[in-house]
Design a protein around this motif. Structure first.
Motif, PDB file in Angstrom:
ATOM      1  N   ARG A 168       3.903   6.087 -11.144  1.00 55.95           N
ATOM      2  CA  ARG A 168       2.503   6.509 -11.185  1.00 55.95           C
ATOM      3  C   ARG A 168       1.604   5.392 -11.697  1.00 55.95           C
ATOM      4  NH1 ARG A 168       3.167  11.647 -14.881  1.00 55.95           N
ATOM      5  NH2 ARG A 168       4.521  10.091 -15.849  1.00 55.95           N
ATOM      6  N   LEU A 169       2.076   4.663 -12.718  1.00 54.86           N
ATOM      7  CA  LEU A 169       1.284   3.568 -13.255  1.00 54.86           C
ATOM      8  C   LEU A 169       1.154   2.434 -12.237  1.00 54.86           C
ATOM      9  CD1 LEU A 169       2.547   3.334 -16.958  1.00 54.86           C
ATOM     10  CD2 LEU A 169       0.444   4.383 -16.098  1.00 54.86           C
ATOM     11  N   VAL A 170       2.238   2.190 -11.494  1.00 51.23           N
ATOM     12  CA  VAL A 170       2.208   1.145 -10.467  1.00 51.23           C
ATOM     13  C   VAL A 170       1.197   1.500  -9.382  1.00 51.23           C
ATOM     14  CG1 VAL A 170       3.543   0.028  -8.636  1.00 51.23           C
ATOM     15  CG2 VAL A 170       4.559   0.366 -10.901  1.00 51.23           C
ATOM     16  N   LEU A 171       1.247   2.731  -8.890  1.00 53.65           N
ATOM     17  CA  LEU A 171       0.324   3.159  -7.836  1.00 53.65           C
ATOM     18  C   LEU A 171      -1.115   3.177  -8.341  1.00 53.65           C
ATOM     19  CD1 LEU A 171       2.389   6.017  -6.149  1.00 53.65           C
ATOM     20  CD2 LEU A 171       2.147   3.635  -5.424  1.00 53.65           C
ATOM     21  N   ASP A 172      -1.297   3.560  -9.602  1.00 48.68           N
ATOM     22  CA  ASP A 172      -2.648   3.566 -10.179  1.00 48.68           C
ATOM     23  C   ASP A 172      -3.202   2.146 -10.274  1.00 48.68           C
ATOM     24  OD1 ASP A 172      -4.907   4.877 -11.700  1.00 48.68           O
ATOM     25  OD2 ASP A 172      -4.157   3.515 -13.248  1.00 48.68           O
ATOM     26  N   ALA A 173      -2.356   1.196 -10.701  1.00 48.50           N
ATOM     27  CA  ALA A 173      -2.799  -0.200 -10.798  1.00 48.50           C
ATOM     28  C   ALA A 173      -3.190  -0.737  -9.432  1.00 48.50           C
ATOM     29  CB  ALA A 173      -1.709  -1.061 -11.427  1.00 48.50           C
ATOM     30  N   LEU A 174      -2.410  -0.401  -8.403  1.00 48.84           N
ATOM     31  CA  LEU A 174      -2.733  -0.853  -7.052  1.00 48.84           C
ATOM     32  C   LEU A 174      -4.020  -0.208  -6.548  1.00 48.84           C
ATOM     33  CD1 LEU A 174       0.845  -0.896  -5.504  1.00 48.84           C
ATOM     34  CD2 LEU A 174      -0.637  -2.878  -5.911  1.00 48.84           C
ATOM     35  N   ALA A 175      -4.221   1.059  -6.878  1.00 50.41           N
ATOM     36  CA  ALA A 175      -5.460   1.730  -6.474  1.00 50.41           C
ATOM     37  C   ALA A 175      -6.662   1.089  -7.147  1.00 50.41           C
ATOM     38  CB  ALA A 175      -5.383   3.213  -6.811  1.00 50.41           C
ATOM     39  N   ARG A 176      -6.499   0.668  -8.402  1.00 52.47           N
ATOM     40  CA  ARG A 176      -7.610   0.055  -9.143  1.00 52.47           C
ATOM     41  C   ARG A 176      -8.061  -1.253  -8.510  1.00 52.47           C
ATOM     42  NH1 ARG A 176      -5.849  -0.451 -15.203  1.00 52.47           N
ATOM     43  NH2 ARG A 176      -7.952  -1.287 -15.436  1.00 52.47           N
ATOM     44  N   VAL A 177      -7.147  -1.944  -7.844  1.00 50.96           N
ATOM     45  CA  VAL A 177      -7.509  -3.224  -7.217  1.00 50.96           C
ATOM     46  C   VAL A 177      -7.729  -3.079  -5.714  1.00 50.96           C
ATOM     47  CG1 VAL A 177      -6.310  -4.538  -9.001  1.00 50.96           C
ATOM     48  CG2 VAL A 177      -5.098  -3.962  -6.883  1.00 50.96           C
ATOM     49  N   GLY A 178      -7.831  -1.834  -5.238  1.00 47.32           N
ATOM     50  CA  GLY A 178      -8.157  -1.603  -3.834  1.00 47.32           C
ATOM     51  C   GLY A 178      -7.002  -1.751  -2.877  1.00 47.32           C
ATOM     52  N   LEU A 179      -5.766  -1.548  -3.357  1.00 48.24           N
ATOM     53  CA  LEU A 179      -4.595  -1.711  -2.493  1.00 48.24           C
ATOM     54  C   LEU A 179      -3.781  -0.429  -2.380  1.00 48.24           C
ATOM     55  CD1 LEU A 179      -3.303  -5.286  -3.434  1.00 48.24           C
ATOM     56  CD2 LEU A 179      -4.547  -4.594  -1.387  1.00 48.24           C
ATOM     57  N   ALA A 180      -4.409   0.707  -2.543  1.00 49.67           N
ATOM     58  CA  ALA A 180      -3.705   1.972  -2.347  1.00 49.67           C
ATOM     59  C   ALA A 180      -3.152   2.025  -0.923  1.00 49.67           C
ATOM     60  CB  ALA A 180      -4.651   3.145  -2.588  1.00 49.67           C
ATOM     61  N   GLY A 181      -1.908   2.442  -0.784  1.00 47.03           N
ATOM     62  CA  GLY A 181      -1.276   2.524   0.525  1.00 47.03           C
ATOM     63  C   GLY A 181      -0.580   1.252   0.962  1.00 47.03           C
ATOM     64  N   ARG A 182      -0.706   0.168   0.177  1.00 38.40           N
ATOM     65  CA  ARG A 182      -0.065  -1.101   0.553  1.00 38.40           C
ATOM     66  C   ARG A 182       1.214  -1.373  -0.242  1.00 38.40           C
ATOM     67  NH1 ARG A 182      -3.122  -4.695   3.614  1.00 38.40           N
ATOM     68  NH2 ARG A 182      -4.856  -3.557   4.579  1.00 38.40           N
ATOM     69  N   GLU A 183       1.692  -0.390  -0.990  1.00 38.15           N
ATOM     70  CA  GLU A 183       2.797  -0.647  -1.901  1.00 38.15           C
ATOM     71  C   GLU A 183       4.086  -1.072  -1.215  1.00 38.15           C
ATOM     72  OE1 GLU A 183       2.431   3.802  -1.169  1.00 38.15           O
ATOM     73  OE2 GLU A 183       1.079   2.181  -1.768  1.00 38.15           O
ATOM     74  N   ARG A 184       4.273  -0.724   0.067  1.00 34.83           N
ATOM     75  CA  ARG A 184       5.503  -1.081   0.761  1.00 34.83           C
ATOM     76  C   ARG A 184       5.385  -2.377   1.570  1.00 34.83           C
ATOM     77  NH1 ARG A 184       7.875   4.774   2.944  1.00 34.83           N
ATOM     78  NH2 ARG A 184       7.960   5.767   0.877  1.00 34.83           N
ATOM     79  N   HIS A 185       4.198  -2.948   1.608  1.00 33.07           N
ATOM     80  CA  HIS A 185       4.035  -4.233   2.285  1.00 33.07           C
ATOM     81  C   HIS A 185       4.688  -5.349   1.468  1.00 33.07           C
ATOM     82  CE1 HIS A 185       1.054  -1.924   4.484  1.00 33.07           C
ATOM     83  NE2 HIS A 185       0.854  -2.940   5.305  1.00 33.07           N
ATOM     84  N   ARG A 186       4.961  -6.451   2.144  1.00 32.17           N
ATOM     85  CA  ARG A 186       5.432  -7.640   1.452  1.00 32.17           C
ATOM     86  C   ARG A 186       4.292  -8.660   1.390  1.00 32.17           C
ATOM     87  NH1 ARG A 186      10.080  -5.296   2.909  1.00 32.17           N
ATOM     88  NH2 ARG A 186      11.836  -5.613   1.460  1.00 32.17           N
ATOM     89  N   PRO A 187       4.336  -9.587   0.417  1.00 35.22           N
ATOM     90  CA  PRO A 187       3.231 -10.531   0.244  1.00 35.22           C
ATOM     91  C   PRO A 187       2.834 -11.256   1.527  1.00 35.22           C
ATOM     92  CG  PRO A 187       4.675 -10.658  -1.642  1.00 35.22           C
ATOM     93  CD  PRO A 187       5.339  -9.729  -0.665  1.00 35.22           C
ATOM     94  N   GLY A 188       3.815 -11.620   2.357  1.00 41.03           N
ATOM     95  CA  GLY A 188       3.515 -12.341   3.590  1.00 41.03           C
ATOM     96  C   GLY A 188       2.697 -11.544   4.584  1.00 41.03           C
ATOM     97  N   GLN A 189       2.607 -10.243   4.390  1.00 38.96           N
ATOM     98  CA  GLN A 189       1.809  -9.386   5.264  1.00 38.96           C
ATOM     99  C   GLN A 189       0.377  -9.218   4.761  1.00 38.96           C
ATOM    100  OE1 GLN A 189       4.901  -6.180   4.894  1.00 38.96           O
ATOM    101  NE2 GLN A 189       4.674  -6.055   7.122  1.00 38.96           N
ATOM    102  N   LEU A 190       0.065  -9.868   3.667  1.00 40.50           N
ATOM    103  CA  LEU A 190      -1.246  -9.720   3.043  1.00 40.50           C
ATOM    104  C   LEU A 190      -2.024 -11.026   3.105  1.00 40.50           C
ATOM    105  CD1 LEU A 190      -0.207  -7.822  -0.220  1.00 40.50           C
ATOM    106  CD2 LEU A 190      -0.905  -6.822   1.969  1.00 40.50           C
ATOM    107  N   SER A 191      -3.344 -10.917   3.034  1.00 44.23           N
ATOM    108  CA  SER A 191      -4.199 -12.098   2.945  1.00 44.23           C
ATOM    109  C   SER A 191      -4.094 -12.703   1.546  1.00 44.23           C
ATOM    110  CB  SER A 191      -5.653 -11.713   3.220  1.00 44.23           C
ATOM    111  OG  SER A 191      -6.158 -10.903   2.163  1.00 44.23           O
ATOM    112  N   GLY A 192      -4.642 -13.907   1.375  1.00 46.41           N
ATOM    113  CA  GLY A 192      -4.632 -14.542   0.059  1.00 46.41           C
ATOM    114  C   GLY A 192      -5.338 -13.704  -0.986  1.00 46.41           C
ATOM    115  N   GLY A 193      -6.487 -13.143  -0.619  1.00 41.49           N
ATOM    116  CA  GLY A 193      -7.216 -12.313  -1.561  1.00 41.49           C
ATOM    117  C   GLY A 193      -6.442 -11.065  -1.945  1.00 41.49           C
ATOM    118  N   GLY A 196     -13.012 -15.261  -3.020  1.00 34.82           N
ATOM    119  CA  GLY A 196     -13.149 -15.489  -4.454  1.00 34.82           C
ATOM    120  C   GLY A 196     -14.172 -14.566  -5.078  1.00 34.82           C
ATOM    121  N   HIS A 197     -15.283 -14.347  -4.392  1.00 37.93           N
ATOM    122  CA  HIS A 197     -16.299 -13.425  -4.897  1.00 37.93           C
ATOM    123  C   HIS A 197     -15.740 -12.013  -5.033  1.00 37.93           C
ATOM    124  CE1 HIS A 197     -19.636 -16.104  -5.220  1.00 37.93           C
ATOM    125  NE2 HIS A 197     -19.657 -16.426  -3.939  1.00 37.93           N
ATOM    126  N   GLU A 198     -14.884 -11.607  -4.093  1.00 33.31           N
ATOM    127  CA  GLU A 198     -14.275 -10.276  -4.167  1.00 33.31           C
ATOM    128  C   GLU A 198     -13.421 -10.146  -5.428  1.00 33.31           C
ATOM    129  OE1 GLU A 198     -12.077  -9.676  -0.616  1.00 33.31           O
ATOM    130  OE2 GLU A 198     -13.838  -9.694   0.709  1.00 33.31           O
TER     131      GLU A 198
END
Length: 250
Positions: free
Chosen positions: A130-155, A187-189
């Protein structure tokens, strides 16, 4: 001492008193910090700037408990950390502070959620999903928990790194050039995300940056030169930061 708390009647989230850090000995000694005292109020965003070699990263590392000062003291709230045994200091670091680097330092073979859980697992703790999902939601990444870093942008990868730092609900978040590897728009984001953590969550954030625009997101900008704190600017514009920095040779 340049006072760096909004309200000197409020116990600082972190503070340093007469901080000194010397590398090497004798004629080869480098005085990275030479009597720096700062007082960082809870719920504030502080940027630390200065020319190359000014001591800004050393100050951040000493405040974050990642480097031991040669002299002086560092406090988190009412606890002096600068003389604690390493094991006790490591325990406090995990529970009371978070750290974000310029490099995202994510494990490419792990999922986003596993990367966020990693510091706790290394400490022998069972992750709270729950804490992990909450932290991801706080940074705008809810639903991305199963992705790997290579599937994400730098930001997005930097957002994962911030979530990893926030999952333990630290009192202070330290960031070392967190936008240095990102394009300006991304960076602004990230800066807006750090600012929102201060304004909405009461997070205390301390950030080293070379960018006057990034420093413009802060409540206060501390300027170092040759290991000494030489100025503090309250809510300056990027132009004001750039002008003052240019006079220091930064």
């Amino acid at each position: 001492m340049i006072e760096t708390a909004k309200d000197i009647g409020t116990e600082a989230a972190a503070r340093a008193e007469d901080l000194r850090r010397v590398y090497g000995r004798g004629g080869a000694a480098v005085h990275a910090l030479n009597g720096v005292s700062v007082n960082l109020a809870p719920g504030t965003f502080t940027a630390v700037m200065g020319p190359s070699g000014s001591g800004k990263t050393t100050l951040l590392h000493c405040l974050a408990g990642m480097d031991r000062p040669t002299g002086g003291s560092v406090w988190w709230g009412g606890t002096e950390i600068s003389r604690l045994p390493e094991r006790r200091l490591a325990e406090l670091r995990r529970s009371r502070v978070g750290f974000v680097f310029q490099a995202f330092n994510l494990m490419p073979a792990m999922t986003v959620a596993q990367n966020v859980e990693l510091p706790g697992r290394l400490a022998g703790e069972r992750p709270d999903r729950r804490l992990v999902l909450d932290a991801l939601a706080r940074v705008g990444l809810a639903g991305r928990e199963r992705h790997r870093p290579g599937q994400l942008s730098g930001g997005q990868q930097q957002r994962v790194a911030i979530a990893r730092a926030l999952v333990a609900r630290p009192r202070v978040l330290f960031a070392d050039e967190p936008t240095g590897a990102l394009d300006r728009a991304t960076g602004h984001e990230i800066l807006a995300l750090l600012r929102a953590g201060v304004d909405r969550e009461g997070q205390t954030c301390v950030m080293v940056t070379h960018d006057p625009v990034a420093a413009g997101y802060a409540d206060r900008v501390l300027l170092l030169a040759d290991g000494v704190l030489v100025d503090a600017l309250d809510r300056p514009s990027a132009a004001q930061v750039a002008e003052r920095l240019s006079r220091l040779g930064g």
